[in-house]
Structure formats: C-alpha cells, structure tokens
Design an enzyme around this catalytic site. Structure first.
Site, mmCIF file in Angstrom:
data_model
loop_
_atom_site.group_PDB
_atom_site.id
_atom_site.type_symbol
_atom_site.label_atom_id
_atom_site.label_comp_id
_atom_site.label_asym_id
_atom_site.label_seq_id
_atom_site.Cartn_x
_atom_site.Cartn_y
_atom_site.Cartn_z
ATOM 1 N N LYS B 82 0.848 -1.197 0.000
ATOM 2 C CA LYS B 82 0.000 0.000 0.000
ATOM 3 C C LYS B 82 0.884 1.248 0.000
ATOM 4 O O LYS B 82 1.947 1.256 0.634
ATOM 5 C CB LYS B 82 -0.868 -0.054 1.266
ATOM 6 N N SER B 228 -9.629 0.982 3.055
ATOM 7 C CA SER B 228 -8.818 1.856 2.227
ATOM 8 C C SER B 228 -7.700 1.121 1.475
ATOM 9 O O SER B 228 -7.149 1.667 0.537
ATOM 10 C CB SER B 228 -8.185 2.941 3.091
ATOM 11 N N SER B 252 -9.667 -1.392 7.198
ATOM 12 C CA SER B 252 -9.117 -1.078 5.879
ATOM 13 C C SER B 252 -8.446 -2.242 5.172
ATOM 14 O O SER B 252 -8.161 -2.158 3.982
ATOM 15 C CB SER B 252 -8.121 0.076 5.987
#
Lengths: 679, 587
Positions: B82, B228, B252
């Site tokens: 990420k 996310s 997330s």
C-alpha cells in the site's frame, strides 16, 4: 533553483525527499557555507513576534546590550513616583507600600546527554568538549526530527536518567508512571506540528529548591526588615517549592537573515535543536523578591550543572527562563489581618488577591529576570492603582528599552489541544529503564553529593572558608580532587604527630585546606582553561571558549596534595608552587610518575633557608646601596621605607628563592648590627 | 481456484520443481498488472516497478534457487505494498497531493522522489526474505475511506477509484483456458501453461474478458474494491501480486479483502512494527496482510511478527519469548486431525446481531457456525451481559471521534516546508486577513494538498480535541473504547476463544454512484462490524465464503476475532472455514 539540503551522514533519507527549492546556501563571512531550510521572511513575520525567543539575532543583541541596562532603570523609575524594591518586591507609591510582587518561574533545561530525546540522533554533549552549537545547521538531524512520515519516537533512557536525577536533586516525588502527551500548534520550527511533552502525568512533582542569598544581599535585607510585609525572613537561606518537572522536546531555531543574493530578509530554520531533550521545571508562585528569583535560577543552574544533567549555559539557551509576574494589594486592612497569620497564610492571602498574571518569556540572564520582574510589577501597579488593571497575557522582555512587550493576549491564547501520545507507551520508572535498579537504588547509586551538602562537608571536615568551599563545589570534579589532595597532604603533614591535640590538628587542617583550595581555584582552574582552549583551537573549534572544569586537568589530586606539602613544610614559596604546578601540567606525560619533591629539587624550586647564606645576601645588598643606608640611619619612617627596599633587593638577589620570613628576620638582625637605630 | 492467480505455496512449488522460473513468474504477474491498469482500468497500482528492474531481481532469485540458497519460501514471490508504507525505491505519498502524489503510472513524471528507507515490515519481506516488489498500490488518501474512492485527482483531472476485479475474473479465466495449449491436461500443467503464455496473448485475454463483461447482464458496472487498502486487495485478487501489505485502522484490510474474495488479516495492535507507515490514527493503525489463502497469510505473519526482536516502534509487542505460537504450525496441525477445532469455543455475540443485518448474511453466519461446529468447535452464544449491544452501537461513533482526533494530530506535520508540495501563496488572497503570512502559507498548502475527506476528518479531530469539546467528545469516546475493550478482552479470556461475526453487511456498491454523491456518514456504516476489534486492538481475520444467495457476484465474508496475540486460533478456524465453504471469486 534546486539546492540540495545537506543531510547528516547518519540520516538515511535521501536529500531529494526533503524538497528542494526551499533550501538555500548562505555564505558566512568566514567562508563557511551553511544550509538552511528557507522560509520567506514575510511568512514568518507575525504581528506579535511569536516565539521571539528563538531568533538568534535577539540573543546576539542581548549579549551585545547586556551591559546597557542603565537605560532600563531610567524607564522604570524616573517618570513616576512609583518605586519597587528589588529585595522585597514591594511596590511603593511616594514611599507608601501599595503592592506586593508575586513571582513564579518556569525553567527549560536542556539535558546534557549524547542523543536527542526520541530520535537517537547524536548531539555532542559537553562531556566531549563540543556541543551542538558546533554543528552546521541542519546536519544533526534524524528523519524523526524533520517529521519524515513513518518515523516513530523511541524514548532515550539516558534522558530519563538525567531527568530522574534532576528531580531527585530537587527533592521531588517521582510517581512510578508518567505519560507523554502532544501539545499542538503550528510554527515553522516545530516539524511535527506538535510538541511531545508531559502535561497531566508529569515525571516528577512537589520538589523544593534550597537557596542561599549572596552575603552582600543579607546586610541590605536586614536594613529593610522593619517593613511589615517583608516577604520572607531575613535569613541567608530561603526555599522555593517545585510544582512539577516534565520531560519534553525542544523546537528548531528560527534565524533572521538577509539573503545575500536578493538582499531580502528571510527567516531560516535550523532543525539541529529540534527534538533535543528538555526538562521543564515549574516553580510554585512563592517568590516575592525579584532578587530572590534570580538567586533561585542561579542556584538551580549550578545544581543541575553540578549533578551533570544540564550544562547551564544561559547565554547559549541550554537553560531558558520564563517568569510569571502578578501583584497583590497591600492595604491597611490586610496589614491588620496579616499580623495574626502565619507566613504561609499571609502568602496564600496575597495569592488570592493577586491580579492577572503576566508571563514574561525567555529571559537570558539573571539581570533580565530581575529587570523584567521589576518592570512588570511597576507596570501592573500603576495600572491597578488607576483602576485599569492589566490583562492576563504573555510578554517578552526587550533588553534595549528595559520594557516588556505583549506577544499574546488572553483572547489570542492558543488552544494546544492536548492529546495522549499514542506512539509512546507510559513511562514506567522500573528496572527496565533504570539499568536494572529501582528508583531509590538508582538515585542512591547515581546522584552525586549535592552542592549544599558538599559545601557543608568541606567547611565542617576541613575547616574551609565558606567562600572557598563554594568555589570548589562550583566544579563537581574539583570536590573529588580536593578530597584526594587533602588526604595526601594530611597523611604527610600530620604524620607521627598523633599525640597532637585535636585543636591543633583542626587548625593544621584548615591551613592545609586553604592552601589546597588556593592552588586549586587560583592556579589549576587557570591552567585547565589555558590548555583546554589551546587544545580545542588546535582541533579546529575556532570559537572554543575552553573550560575550567578540572575534569580535564592533567594534574591529579595526589600531585596537588604533594605540592601543598612542599609549600607548607617551607620547602617552596607560593610562587614556586605555582611554577611547579605549571611544569607538572605542561610536561605531564613525562612527569606523571615522578614525585613532585624530586622535580622541585631537580628544577631548583627550593627556598634558601640557610641563615648564613641569607645573611651573606643581606650584607651584600646593603653594601651595594650606601646612599640608602644613610637614609635608613635617619630612622623613623625612613627606616621603615628603606627596610622594605632592602628586603626587595635581597629577594631579587636570591632570585626569589629566599625564604621570606627568614629573610625578613635576618635582614633586621643585619641592619641592627650595621646601623643600630636609637629609639 | 481461478486460473489467473496463484497462492504462495503453489508458486514456490512450481519454482522449486523448476517448472517455471522466477523470471517467467514475474513477467506473468507484471503483464497482469499492466493489463489490469491499462485495459481494465482497475487503478490498483500507484507505481509499478520497471520490468527490467523486476527481471533483474527475478534473475537473482533464480540464481539463489539454483544454488540452493533461497532466502525463504517468499524468495521470488511478487508482492505489492500500500502506498502509505515506505519502500526505499518508491515515493511515499499515502495517495495524497500534499506528499506529491500526482498519478502517473510512468514514474518518470512523478513529482515525489523515492522515500529512501524501508519500513520494518518491507525490509523483512523484500530484503531479508527475497520477495519481489511489483509496485505500490492505490488507497483512500491517508487510509481514510471504505471504498477506495477518496483518491487524489490524477494528471488527467479525473479521480481514480479502484475497481473490484472480481466480476471480470470469471471471464478472464475462460479466455485463458481457451488460450493455453490443449495438451495440458492436469491442473498443474494447465497452470504452468498459463504462466508461460506470451504477454500479448494475456493482454488480448483481458481485452476479450472486458468485452464479454460489458455485454453481460451486469452491463459493465464498476464495483468498489473496498477501502482503504483497495489497490492491495485488487492486485492480489487479480493475481498480479501473490501477497500485499495494507494497513488496517478500522477495517481497511478486512473490508477490501471481504469484497475482493481474499483473506484479510489484521493482527493484534503492535504485533507488526508500524515503523515506515504513514500514521493515520496511531493507536489503531496496524499493518495488515492480504492474501489468497489462510496459508499465505500465515507465511507472511510468521515472518513479520519478529519475536522479541528490535523494532523501531515503541508500541511494538511480540509474542513473548516463551510463546512459540506459529500460525503456520497451528494450521498445519489441521490436516492431521479429524476434529481440528476440538476444544475451541466459538462465541456468537448477540450484540452484533443488528436489525440492519440482511437475511443472506445471517444465513451465511449460521452456515459458518455450523462448519466450525462440524470440525469440533463448541458454539457459544455470547449474551448482552458479556458484550453489551449499547457499546457496540456506539462503537462506530467513538471510533470516528478518536481516529479523527489522532488524524488531525498526525497530519499536522504536512505543511509543505520540509517535504511534499507547497502551495503558491500568491493565489490565496481570499484567505482570512487575520492570518500571519506563515499561517496563510499553511492554510493554502493544506487546503490544496488534502482531499475533501481528509480535510473533513482533520477539522472534526481538531474540534473534538479543542478544550471546549475534549471532555464531552474525546474523553467520552476514549472511555467508551476502554469499556468496550474490557468487555471484549474479558469475554475472549474467560468465555470463548474467538468470536464469529460478519465482516460487512452489504455487498460492494457501484463506484459510479459512490464517491461523488454518497454521504460520508453512510460510508462510515461499512465499518460497523470491523471497528470493535480495532478499538480493542484485537486480532481479526476476514474469510471469504461462497454466498448462500444463488448467482451471487461477490462472496459473503465472515470475520473471526481472537484474544490478544492469539492469531493462531483465529487462523486455524479461518482455514477450516475457507476450505469448507467452497471456492470464491465468482462462479
């Protein structure tokens, strides 16, 4: 356009990540190139001069103007009939006491440790003879100090140790658990946008600082003592309570400069200081005297210096002082009430009636503390007297005019939005943090003898004078050296005299101790300073101020003791002892294993005590000066004058080696023999 | 098992057997990534490593394998991270303009320079264990969002929401099956043949799959991948990465895993070092693992949970020197036992049975409980006395108060002076005249640099921390958190070994409708099941299960919550659930 920020070798963040375009190279007059993170001056220039203290230029100006405080005095007293007594803090109008000054201190002390508080970045401590002040801007910085995303704080144990010792020296209570919090505000020198500090759970609480008033102050105080509200007793000592001590981070430094290319003013930020470990020491508002406030700061400074947790350099900002000032009315009613109250109750009453508090930030000298407190007391008194009391606000002291200037009003007070620091677990003072010891064990093992205790011991055990004891204690390593020298000298000079009476021993002791203290304080300190300055300059620290701590001394306490033995047994004069010390210092590599007595005899540092030689000397000198002898014969004051003259000549003839008292005795005898005077 | 994707064990076996080389594997994965970005428009990656660079590293991995010097089972395995996790060679932008995120898949025009250091977790996977970096993945800016739609605007002025690849995968499978030589008969031979397909064939397959999908009854809708960690989930679901690290603050990792049909593990708070993570809400942030199977997640967890070793995170907590709990060992035990969950008490907390729970989710919940019971677990109803519904109902509100407060604090460092992007102040004449020039600079930089949702949370956090609101909001939320944590901890200590609840109560929404018009508080509702374990710092894993609804396009995922540092227990149960619920990821 894109200048690269020079990045400390320890850092692993590439220069490119720290954005280009906002750094610039500034050429100093000595040719050093220094790089800063640059911010347009207009961006920093705020209406209230926020954080005025961080501007180095101000510091320079302070230093430069520090002796012109006469102008400050003028502005305090000439315009009105209001006066303030620096000793008592009483503000009077046309000679009538009207208000009592109330003072509280907040002191930020930079811990003298080898790394920053949370980043692990090395900062030279004074122990290695260099400090962060020697680093180029923005070179002593780790990613966390620049708030590079992803880097997390790790608490320095060394900082905890230093803070715990400081708290112990101030007789604080140390709760087992303290916590860190975040204090938020935006400013260019605060990279994270918050300061990691302690608020609701500080490291230490409820301490006390014992202070001693300078002796000249005491006399004046006694004179003024007839005043009813004279704050504290007339004693030479006083104590101030410490409310709390907290561990926190320092900010970066903002420096005003002119861009050499555009000639525009701009503010430069140096992050070397950002993240350094501080302790904030908050005093209870118990002080009433501006002079005492300055004394308390000085006492604290020496105390922290003594235990080695802060180098105490006010001028370099390693100790920074804020003072809170308010006034409380003294009226006839109050005086009446007061008579039946204890001193503590009186003070409580004063606090309850006190007006709005003003915080004066960042005072860089003891004088500024006094001047700022007095100025504020007068300003507040005049306003209160005219029924327009002053507001609660933050001010800064302008050294040039001797006035305080508003930096922030209560309406503009910041909301710091305190929040528990989620990146740090609570600080538990246990074996994990304290090298395997409990707090009590740690303090017992690591806290050196406190200055007050050491001073008392030196006076009590060795009969040293108060003054000399204070000077010796002023440099902690000197205490150990003094003890060592004392031991050596005592064992040699009192050897075999165990039958000597106690009283005699005591007087012998004080003679020895005075001699050691004299050589230590007057000679050895000077030698250390001279040679250390030379060494630092040789190592390239051009601005090195040197140091006077005997920590760096090349002479040991034993050597010092041996020299004193030679001095006291009459083998050497004072002058010779000094010369011998210099020889020992200078050639310490070759001479460290040689007995000082041996060196003294090798180098001819020996007094002439043989009466025959001295008599010879005297007769020769007199024979060479027949005119003077004639004048001597006139007697009276001539005789006295000429005797001195002969004494000087004879001493010169002996190349300073004649034993002074013997020489004096023998000269008198010879003169009596050659030219007996009538009574 | 869908054809385009591999598990770590499959890949390692093929590599060890010499059936494929690491170079082939990496080339295949990168072709998938390129196809995903350019043909499908998944927007899974923010940066993609150059092919040559990747092939160099793959070559080294092949060499190590040849000489029997492989660093670990992860040697040569393509993985993604990420964009809020520091990878030395990549920019660290957290998907925000203020950190120089300015999307362009060709790094040449990237504004932000490489960050120059590795997060503790990245260092382990890439430098110590031989993993191969595919690229950094897209996310909701600073991790704030549940749909993968809070992304900064790209160069073309368009937002780049991450698309869920699941609807396309079954079509891709079909295309790939047709493309491989017919003589490949066994599953393994077919897999190898797929991996060896030329890149133009793979690209063509993607093109065809897209066409088929657009003609299908779904009409080519784009669905959210969840957020996310949206790009991390999309990259693993698609198969361009075999493993991805995301971050989980309040769901997330688990939410995108649920919607993309993956295993998403949020370990206990502090178990994986947060060093190198762009902080969002420090007391919640955890590094999470997205993988295709429970085994894959176990491999990664065992490597990343450094037992008692040095960490650059002060809140780090290891399993402790006496605990040898290896999740891999725990899972391996399963195959040798008939009733592997014997003695495990599974709690079904009443407090989580909320009215809004759709019937298919409830059915799936019962089915999951049944499976666990079949394998020896004891099912226990956890009453409202143990975990009170009142606290669970308020948990989401408390969560948003606390994360906003911490976010406002953590994000106050972004002012554009030291790094990142600084606004041009001349364009800010409309700002408050009371500001000092410095304040104006801050204000304009931050209003230009932060996206809407981020700005909203900063403002909210600033408000709840202000001295007027601190007690009524922040402190109240912190108290609620403490009570909830206490209830969950004691339940998991005294009554049950794990809790079983759904991960999310709704299927992924169409992203055309979200982002633009969806109320942000409605989006918060996606987190209702995932925030309670985050508030308590407990480990939690999301497992995809085949939906009980016929013809469902997305799996229906269940969540297993364990006691602190009891990842082994929940992963064991997760393994059983995943194995027994049949395949996922489309028909």
């Amino acid at each position: 356009m894109l200048n690269i920020l020079k990045w400390g070798s320890a850092s692993r963040v590439p220069r490119a990540f720290l954005s280009g375009g906002r750094t610039s190279i500034i050429c100093f007059q000595d040719g050093r190139e220094v790089e800063f993170v640059r911010i347009q001056h207009r961006q920093l220039h705020s209406k209230y001069h926020h954080h005025h203290h961080n501007h180095r230029r101000c510091c320079r100006r302070d230093r430069f103007y520090s002796f012109t405080s006469s102008s400050a005095k003028k502005s305090l007293s000439t315009t009105t009939e209001w006066t303030v007594d620096g000793e008592t803090g009483i503000v009077s109008h046309q000679g009538t006491p009207r208000y009592q000054t109330l003072l509280g201190l907040e002191i930020h002390a930079q811990l003298d440790i080898s790394t920053k508080l949370f980043s692990g970045c090395a900062v030279g401590s004074s122990g290695v003879g260099s400090s962060i002040h020697n680093y180029k801007p923005n070179t002593s910085v780790f990613p966390l100090d620049m708030a590079v995303p992803g880097w997390l704080p790790r608490l320095s144990q060394e900082a905890v140790h230093a803070a715990v010792l400081s708290a112990a020296a101030l007789h604080c209570v140390l709760p087992p658990v303290s916590r860190f919090e975040r204090k938020h505000y935006f400013y260019a020198d605060l990279p994270l946008g918050y300061q990691m500090t302690q608020q609701r759970w500080p490291l230490a609480r409820n301490g006390v600082l014992h202070c001693q008033r300078p002796s000249n102050q005491k006399k004046k105080r006694n004179k003024n003592n007839n005043n009813a509200i004279a704050s504290s007793s007339s004693s030479t000592t006083f104590s101030v309570s410490i409310d709390r001590i907290q561990l926190e981070q320092d900010t970066g430094k903002t420096i005003l400069a002119t861009n050499p290319r555009t000639q525009q003013k701009e503010s430069l930020v140096d992050f070397n200081r950002a993240g350094q470990a501080l302790i904030e020491i908050v005093f209870a508002p118990e002080l009433t005297s501006p002079v005492d406030a300055a004394t308390a700061v000085e006492t604290l400074r020496l105390l922290l210096k003594h235990i080695g947790t802060c180098n105490g350099k006010l001028e370099e900002g390693s100790l920074r002082c804020d003072v809170n000032v308010s006034i409380s009315p003294i009226d006839d009613n109050l005086e009446y009430e007061v008579s039946s109250l204890s001193q503590q109750q009186q003070h409580q009453l004063l606090l309850e009636r006190a007006g709005n508090r003003v915080e004066v930030k960042n005072l860089n000298s003891l004088r500024q503390i006094q001047e700022a407190a007095k100025y504020e007391a007068l300003r507040q008194a005049q306003a209160a007297f005219q029924h327009t009391p002053t507001a609660q606000e933050t001010r800064t002291f302008d050294v040039k005019t001797g006035r305080t200037i508003v930096t922030r009003t209560k309406g503009g007070a910041k909301d710091y939005r305190f929040m528990p620091e989620p990146d740090l677990p609570p600080l538990v003072l246990d074996a994990n943090v304290l090298d395997g010891m409990t707090v009590t064990e740690f303090i017992a093992a690591r806290l050196p003898e406190l200055p007050q205790d050491a001073r008392e011991r030196l006076q009590r055990d060795y009969g040293l004078s108060d003054y000399m004891a204070t000077v010796v204690v002023g440099d902690p390593p000197a205490i150990a050296m003094f003890d060592e020298a004392m031991q050596v000298a005592l064992s040699q000079l009192t050897d075999g005299e165990d039958t000597t009476q106690k009283q005699q021993l005591q007087s012998q002791k004080s003679k020895i101790s005075e001699a050691i203290a004299n050589l230590l304080c007057n000679e050895l300190f000077a030698l250390v300073r001279e040679f250390e300055t030379r060494r630092l300059i040789a190592e390239g620290h051009l601005d090195a101020a040197g140091t006077t701590s005997v920590q760096f001394s090349k002479i040991t306490g034993t050597q010092l003791g041996n020299v004193v033995v030679l001095l006291l047994e009459g083998t050497m004069s004072n002058t010779m002892a000094k010369q011998l010390l210099r020889v020992l210092y200078k050639e310490h590599d070759e001479l460290q294993d040689v007995e000082p007595r041996q060196i003294a005899s090798d180098r001819g540092f020996a007094l002439i005590t043989d009466p025959a030689i001295i008599e010879d000397l005297c007769r020769k000198v007199i024979a060479e000066h027949t005119d003077e002898l004639e004048r001597y014969k006139l007697g009276g004051k001539f005789a006295k004058k000429i005797t001195k003259f002969f004494l000087g000549k004879a001493m010169t003839a002996s190349q300073g080696n004649a034993h002074p008292e013997r020489l004096n005795e023998i000269l008198m005898e010879v003169l009596e023999d050659i030219a007996p005077l009538e009574d | 098992m869908s054809r385009s994707q591999l598990t770590i064990q499959q890949a390692a076996r093929l590599l060890d057997a010499g059936l494929i080389s690491c170079k082939q594997l990496v080339a295949y994965c990168r072709t998938l990534a390129v196809a995903g970005e350019e043909i499908w428009g998944l927007h899974a990656y923010n940066t993609l490593v150059d092919l040559d660079q990747m092939l160099d590293q793959a070559g080294e991995s092949d060499r190590r394998r040849h000489y029997g010097e492989t660093m670990s089972i992860l040697d040569g395995i393509p993985m993604s991270f990420k964009s809020n996790i520091a990878v030395r060679t990549e920019p660290l932008t957290a998907g925000s303009r203020i950190l120089g995120y300015h999307h362009d898949i060709n790094k040449a025009s990237m504004i932000a320079p490489p960050v120059g250091y590795d997060a503790d977790t990245v260092k382990i996977l890439l430098r110590d264990k031989g993993g191969i970096l595919m690229g950094t993945t897209s996310l909701d800016e600073f991790g704030m969002g549940s749909l993968g739609t809070n992304t900064a605007v790209g160069v073309d002025g368009k937002a780049r929401p991450t698309k869920n690849p699941l609807p396309l995968l079954s079509f891709l499978d079909e295309m790939l099956a047709n493309a491989i030589p017919k003589d490949a008969s066994s599953a393994e031979e077919q897999l190898v043949a797929t991996l060896q397909l030329p890149s133009d064939v793979i690209l063509q397959c993607h093109q065809n799959a897209l066409q088929l999908y657009e003609q299908s009854h779904m009409g080519g809708f784009a669905f959210s991948a969840g957020g996310s960690s949206s790009g991390s989930a999309a990259s693993v679901a698609h198969g361009s990465a075999l493993l991805s690290l995301g971050t989980d603050t309040g769901g997330s990792v688990r939410l995108p895993a649920a919607w993309c049909g993956l295993v998403g593990l949020k370990p206990s708070y502090g178990l994986l070092s947060r060093h190198g993570i762009v902080s969002y809400a420090s007391s919640f942030d955890t590094v999470g693992i997205l993988a295709r199977s429970v085994d894959c997640a176990c491999i990664a967890l065992d490597v990343l949970a450094q037992r008692g070793e040095y960490s650059r995170d002060s809140t780090f907590s290891s399993y402790g020197p006496n605990n040898t709990s290896s999740s891999q060992v725990a899972v391996a035990e399963l195959s040798t036992s008939n009733n592997p969950l014997n003695g495990v008490k599974v709690g079904i907390p009443e407090a989580f049975s909320i009215r809004e729970c759709p019937s298919d989710i409830s059915e799936n919940w019962s089915k999951a409980a049944q499976i666990l019971e079949d394998y020896g677990a004891e099912i226990v109803q956890v009453s409202a006395e143990s975990i009170s519904p009142g606290l669970i109902q308020k948990a989401l509100a408390a969560y948003y108060v606390l994360v906003s407060a911490e976010a406002s604090s953590n994000l106050s460092r972004y002012d554009g002076f030291r790094y990142g992007v600084k606004a041009n102040t001349t364009a800010t004449t409309d700002l408050n005249k009371d500001y000092t020039p410095l304040e104006q600079q801050y204000a304009s930089t931050r209003s230009e640099g932060f996206g809407k949702e981020v700005a909203r949370r900063i403002l909210c956090g600033t408000y709840v921390l202000s001295s007027d609101q601190f007690h009524t909001h922040y402190e109240a939320a912190a108290t609620l958190r403490a009570c909830l944590a206490e209830e969950l901890h004691s339940t998991l200590k005294e009554r049950v070994d794990l809790l079983l609840i759904p991960t999310v109560l709704s299927p992924p929404p169409h992203i055309e409708y979200s982002g633009t018009s969806m109320d942000s508080t409605v989006m918060f509702a996606n987190d209702i099941m995932t925030t309670p374990p985050s508030l308590a710092g407990l480990p939690s894993v999301s497992v995809p299960m085949t939906s009980t609804v016929e013809d469902a396009k997305f799996p229906s995922s269940m969540q297993l919550i364990g006691g602190r540092l009891r990842e082994d227990v929940i992963l064991k149960a997760a393994h059983v659930l995943l194995k027994q619920s049949g395949s996922y990821g489309g028909p």
